[in-house]
Design an enzyme around this catalytic site. Structure first.
Site, PDB file in Angstrom:
ATOM      1  N   ASP A   1      -5.791   7.789  -8.486  1.00 26.86           N
ATOM      2  CA  ASP A   1      -5.145   6.503  -8.761  1.00 26.86           C
ATOM      3  C   ASP A   1      -5.740   5.405  -7.890  1.00 26.86           C
ATOM      4  OD1 ASP A   1      -3.076   7.113 -10.735  1.00 26.86           O
ATOM      5  OD2 ASP A   1      -2.252   8.413  -9.188  1.00 26.86           O
TER       6      ASP A   1
ATOM      7  N   GLY B   1       2.200   2.034  -9.980  1.00 29.46           N
ATOM      8  CA  GLY B   1       2.225   1.489  -8.620  1.00 29.46           C
ATOM      9  C   GLY B   1       2.619   2.515  -7.571  1.00 29.46           C
TER      10      GLY B   1
ATOM     11  N   HIS C   1      -8.025   6.563 -12.591  1.00 26.87           N
ATOM     12  CA  HIS C   1      -7.073   5.671 -13.263  1.00 26.87           C
ATOM     13  C   HIS C   1      -7.086   4.332 -12.530  1.00 26.87           C
ATOM     14  CE1 HIS C   1      -2.484   5.042 -14.257  1.00 26.87           C
ATOM     15  NE2 HIS C   1      -3.257   4.127 -14.826  1.00 26.87           N
TER      16      HIS C   1
ATOM     17  N   HIS D   1      -6.668  13.747 -10.889  1.00 21.96           N
ATOM     18  CA  HIS D   1      -6.301  12.368 -11.228  1.00 21.96           C
ATOM     19  C   HIS D   1      -6.362  11.521  -9.950  1.00 21.96           C
ATOM     20  CE1 HIS D   1      -4.168   9.491 -13.875  1.00 21.96           C
ATOM     21  NE2 HIS D   1      -3.515   9.114 -12.773  1.00 21.96           N
TER      22      HIS D   1
ATOM     23  N   MET E   1      -5.831   0.930 -11.819  1.00 20.61           N
ATOM     24  CA  MET E   1      -4.703  -0.002 -11.954  1.00 20.61           C
ATOM     25  C   MET E   1      -5.106  -1.259 -11.209  1.00 20.61           C
ATOM     26  SD  MET E   1      -1.760   2.841 -11.458  1.00 20.61           S
ATOM     27  CE  MET E   1      -2.950   3.969 -10.761  1.00 20.61           C
TER      28      MET E   1
ATOM     29  N   MET F   1       1.664   5.606 -19.751  1.00 22.30           N
ATOM     30  CA  MET F   1       2.458   5.614 -18.514  1.00 22.30           C
ATOM     31  C   MET F   1       3.925   5.843 -18.854  1.00 22.30           C
ATOM     32  SD  MET F   1       0.430   5.090 -15.873  1.00 22.30           S
ATOM     33  CE  MET F   1       1.799   5.133 -14.725  1.00 22.30           C
TER      34      MET F   1
ATOM     35  N   GLY G   1       6.281  10.747 -13.405  1.00 23.82           N
ATOM     36  CA  GLY G   1       7.534  11.499 -13.473  1.00 23.82           C
ATOM     37  C   GLY G   1       7.424  12.823 -14.209  1.00 23.82           C
TER      38      GLY G   1
ATOM     39  N   ASP H   1       1.388  10.158 -17.745  1.00 20.97           N
ATOM     40  CA  ASP H   1       1.348   9.954 -16.301  1.00 20.97           C
ATOM     41  C   ASP H   1       2.636   9.281 -15.823  1.00 20.97           C
ATOM     42  OD1 ASP H   1       0.499   9.550 -13.697  1.00 20.97           O
ATOM     43  OD2 ASP H   1      -0.913   7.950 -14.193  1.00 20.97           O
TER      44      ASP H   1
ATOM     45  N   MET I   1      -5.557   1.471  -6.984  1.00 16.29           N
ATOM     46  CA  MET I   1      -4.664   0.302  -7.091  1.00 16.29           C
ATOM     47  C   MET I   1      -5.198  -0.816  -6.197  1.00 16.29           C
ATOM     48  SD  MET I   1      -0.995   2.218  -6.863  1.00 16.29           S
ATOM     49  CE  MET I   1      -0.704   3.812  -7.644  1.00 16.29           C
TER      50      MET I   1
ATOM     51  N   SER J   1      -2.360  14.443  -9.458  1.00 15.72           N
ATOM     52  CA  SER J   1      -2.687  13.135  -8.887  1.00 15.72           C
ATOM     53  C   SER J   1      -2.700  13.218  -7.370  1.00 15.72           C
ATOM     54  CB  SER J   1      -1.644  12.109  -9.339  1.00 15.72           C
ATOM     55  OG  SER J   1      -1.771  10.956  -8.541  1.00 15.72           O
TER      56      SER J   1
END
Ligand code: DX5
Ligand code: ZN
Length: 255
Positions: A63, A170, A94, A61, A96, A165, A205, A203, A65, A36
């Site tokens: 992200d 976030g 992705h 990846h 969000m 997730m 951690g 996705d 947002m 990511s």
């Protein structure tokens, strides 16, 4: 003597899977890795993209947002388009964002290969999924840690991936939620029982320990930001993760 990247990979693998000999696993590359770029240095995104490619990533990846669906704001289609000109690696975007159908065309035209929307977003999510397909892109459905797998079920016949997730979306750098692991097994069982070839992407951690846990539960793709971008050697880390082999669903469990 300093061990080579391959030797370090073999050592890491043996510490995680002591019963498997390295020559049994090195040629097998079952798990896909999708770094990511949320954890990349945004002032040098192009170089970071090349670093990810050099490290052997399968996808990248990205992200997105909007400050509404999640409290953070990241990047839009123009950044995706700029990166597209630098690389042919599949872009796993992705979203969000609220009402994602509004932006599907822009991200498709910017060069996204896969576009994942959230089941929890406002708006017509099935329309977004179908629109992604109509632009020749692969649609995905994502669910948050608090959302049951059943919320994704109605989309499973129409998507190419499910993104589970394992942190609240976030921000990067959060701790993996172990309580989401049964949901991965549930998704694996659903995919197997329905003879689907849906990728199961995890996705949030992910590191070498939690990634192995996810693959053991049935994940096929590991998306990760901080652990890969902060790793000493991204290439050997990705090589290790790619050597994890998923096993068939355990149909005796009913979680
Ligand atoms: C979080 C994003 C993730 C994030 C993962 O909302 O969807 O893709 O980049 O970051 P890490 O791997 O640091 O948890
Ligand atoms: Zn993500």
């Amino acid at each position: 003597m300093v061990p080579s990247a391959n030797e370090r990979t073999a050592e890491l693998f043996h510490s995680l899977c002591p019963k498997v000999k390295s020559y049994d696993i090195i040629p097998v590359s079952m798990t896909k890795v999708s770094p990511s770029v949320l954890s990349a240095d945004f002032s040098r995104l192009g170089e970071e993209l090349r670093r990810v490619e050099y490290a052997g990533a399968d996808w990248v990846h990205i992200d997105v947002m909007d400050g509404m669906f999640v409290p953070n704001i990241t990047i839009g289609p123009s950044v995706v388009q700029s990166l597209r000109s630098l690389s042919k690696i599949p872009f796993d975007v992705h979203l969000m964002i609220e009402d994602p159908v509004r932006y599907v065309e822009a991200f498709s035209k910017a060069g996204a290969d896969m576009i994942t929307v959230h089941a929890e977003s406002k708006g017509d999510i099935m329309a977004a999924v179908r629109k992604i397909r109509s632009f020749g892109r692969s649609p995905g459905i994502s669910i948050n840690p608090g959302t049951p797998f059943s919320a994704a079920e109605e989309y499973m016949g129409d998507v190419d991936l499910i993104l589970i997730m394992t942190v609240q979306p976030g921000f990067g750098g959060q701790a993996f939620r172990e309580d989401c692991v049964p949901k991965i097994s549930q998704a694996r069982r659903y995919v197997d029982e329905n003879n689907l070839s849906t990728e199961i992407v995890i996705d949030g951690g992910i590191n070498r320990r939690t990634g192995k846990t996810c693959v053991d539960a049935g994940a096929t793709v590991l998306a990760a930001g901080s652990s890969l971008f902060n790793s000493e050697d991204m290439k050997s880390e990705i090589t290790l993760w790619k050597s994890f082999c998923s096993k068939p669903a355990d149909n005796s469990r009913k979680d």
